[in-house]
Scaffold this active site. Structure first.
Site, short mmCIF file in Angstrom:
data_model
loop_
_atom_site.label_atom_id
_atom_site.label_comp_id
_atom_site.label_asym_id
_atom_site.label_seq_id
_atom_site.Cartn_x
_atom_site.Cartn_y
_atom_site.Cartn_z
N VAL A 66 0.81 -1.23 0.00
CA VAL A 66 0.00 0.00 0.00
C VAL A 66 0.84 1.28 0.00
CG1 VAL A 66 -2.05 -1.06 1.05
CG2 VAL A 66 -0.29 -0.02 2.54
N TYR A 157 1.65 4.75 15.95
CA TYR A 157 0.35 4.16 15.63
C TYR A 157 -0.78 5.16 15.89
CZ TYR A 157 -3.31 0.55 15.50
OH TYR A 157 -4.42 -0.20 15.18
N1 LIG Z 1 -6.66 -6.12 15.75
C1 LIG Z 1 -7.02 -5.05 16.46
O1 LIG Z 1 -7.22 -5.12 17.69
C2 LIG Z 1 -7.21 -3.72 15.78
C3 LIG Z 1 -7.80 -2.67 16.49
C4 LIG Z 1 -7.97 -1.45 15.89
C5 LIG Z 1 -7.57 -1.26 14.58
N2 LIG Z 1 -6.98 -2.30 13.91
C6 LIG Z 1 -6.55 -2.03 12.54
O2 LIG Z 1 -7.21 -2.93 11.66
C7 LIG Z 1 -6.37 -3.25 10.56
C8 LIG Z 1 -6.19 -4.77 10.44
O3 LIG Z 1 -5.70 -5.25 11.67
P1 LIG Z 1 -5.44 -6.81 11.93
O4 LIG Z 1 -5.46 -6.98 13.39
O5 LIG Z 1 -6.32 -7.62 11.05
O6 LIG Z 1 -3.91 -6.90 11.45
P2 LIG Z 1 -3.06 -8.16 10.95
O7 LIG Z 1 -1.65 -7.83 11.27
O8 LIG Z 1 -3.63 -9.43 11.47
O9 LIG Z 1 -3.28 -8.10 9.36
C9 LIG Z 1 -2.80 -7.03 8.63
C10 LIG Z 1 -2.76 -7.38 7.15
O10 LIG Z 1 -2.20 -6.25 6.46
C11 LIG Z 1 -1.20 -6.75 5.57
N3 LIG Z 1 -0.19 -5.71 5.32
C12 LIG Z 1 0.78 -5.27 6.16
N4 LIG Z 1 1.55 -4.36 5.53
C13 LIG Z 1 1.06 -4.22 4.27
C14 LIG Z 1 1.42 -3.42 3.16
N5 LIG Z 1 2.48 -2.58 3.19
N6 LIG Z 1 0.68 -3.51 2.03
C15 LIG Z 1 -0.38 -4.36 1.97
N7 LIG Z 1 -0.76 -5.15 2.98
C16 LIG Z 1 -0.05 -5.07 4.13
C17 LIG Z 1 -0.63 -7.98 6.26
O11 LIG Z 1 0.05 -8.82 5.35
C18 LIG Z 1 -1.87 -8.59 6.86
O12 LIG Z 1 -2.51 -9.46 5.95
C19 LIG Z 1 -5.06 -2.51 10.81
O13 LIG Z 1 -5.06 -1.29 10.12
C20 LIG Z 1 -5.07 -2.28 12.31
O14 LIG Z 1 -4.29 -1.18 12.70
C21 LIG Z 1 -6.80 -3.53 14.47
#
Ligand SMILES: NC(=O)c1ccc[n+]([C@@H]2O[C@H](COP(=O)([O-])OP(=O)(O)OC[C@H]3O[C@@H](n4cnc5c(N)ncnc54)[C@H](O)[C@@H]3O)[C@@H](O)[C@H]2O)c1
Length: 250
Positions: A66, A157
């Site tokens: 991205v 973050y």
């Molecule tokens: N899990 C939580 O508690 C939580 C809470 C609030 C917000 N979020 C946000 O939700 C989103 C997803 O979180 P998650 O827990 O599923 O994360 P995760 O780490 O399980 O999955 C993240 C995905 O993004 C992909 N990714 C990472 N860098 C990338 C890049 N440069 N280009 C394309 N893809 C890329 C990874 O390969 C992975 O498939 C994130 O933005 C995270 O900050 C998560």
């Protein structure tokens, strides 16, 4: 109550965790999905699995970092060439950045800001022209409770997620008359692979501060994102949808 029939979505980070849950919900509700991620084997397998279940092409996977503008342009073009249009963008890919102000290095700062915040801006920049050609669309940008309140840790973050909150509102203001709605989603603690490694102490602290007293299942966040992506949310733009088990209520 609502459907995604006729929608064509790009879901970034769609191979696991929240992105995986979004892809699954979108397909169930009738959308076609282009998954963009950097985990190519998992992405190709996921697409094959969905298509086998559906008995036809409903999902395609494309490599997308991205932070790369050219790759964004290619994936937007893919949505149009594979499924005829692009109506929906879920900017979900993200990486954590859990150090405080002094412990954060310039490298870790740049890593988180580039993926989370710059990636979200680049996604909108390169997908909006296709949405305009489709006659409108819906963008859901992934912020967090950390984009709304301070946590005392995670300086890069919180900065990225706070930036996404503001960027969403300015995009909503810019594109409303073109029928492109832009909203942000703010999950609390969700049971995804990234949270398998957080310390017991942090987990306890977060759950103590969550009135519902548990982590979310990714599907519970996917319900909200699917709603924002659907025409049932037709008068919602510039909103910050909080799905946090009450964390920011106390
Ligand atoms: N899990 C939580 O508690 C939580 C809470 C609030 C917000 N979020 C946000 O939700 C989103 C997803 O979180 P998650 O827990 O599923 O994360 P995760 O780490 O399980 O999955 C993240 C995905 O993004 C992909 N990714 C990472 N860098 C990338 C890049 N440069 N280009 C394309 N893809 C890329 C990874 O390969 C992975 O498939 C994130 O933005 C995270 O900050 C998560």
């Amino acid at each position: 109550m609502f459907t995604l029939d006729g929608k064509v979505a790009i879901v970034t980070g769609g191979t696991q965790g929240l992105g995986g849950a979004y892809t699954s919900a979108f397909v169930k509700l009738g959308a076609m999905v282009v998954i963009g991620d950097v985990r190519d084997d998992e992405g190709a397998e996921a697409a094959e699995r969905y298509n086998t279940l559906a008995g036809g092409k409903r999902v395609v996977y494309r490599h997308l970092d991205v932070t790369d503008a050219a790759q964004w342009q290619r994936i937007a073009d893919t949505a149009e060439s594979e499924f005829g249009k692009l109506t929906t963008l879920v900017n979900n890919a993200g990486v954590p950045g859990r150090d405080g102000i002094e412990a954060t290095t310039e490298t870790s700062w740049a890593g988180t800001i580039n993926v989370d915040l710059k990636g979200t801006w680049l996604g909108m920049k390169h997908c909006i022209p296709a949405m305009r050609r489709a006659g409108g669309g819906s963008i859901v940008n992934t912020s967090s409770t950390s984009g709304l309140v301070g946590t005392g840790r995670g300086a890069p973050y919180c900065s990225a997620k706070g930036g996404i909150h503001a960027l969403t509102k300015t995009a909503a203001a810019q594109y409303g008359l073109e029928k492109i709605r832009v909203n942000s989603i703010h999950p609390g603690l969700v049971d995804t692979p990234r949270n398998k490694n957080i310390s017991d102490e942090w987990r306890k602290e977060m759950l103590r501060d969550t009135p519902l007293g548990r982590m979310a299942d990714p599907a519970e966040i996917a319900n909200a994102v699917a709603f924002l992506a659907s025409d049932a949310a037709s008068f919602m733009t510039g909103s910050a949808m909080i799905v946090d088990g009450g964390m920011t209520a106390i």
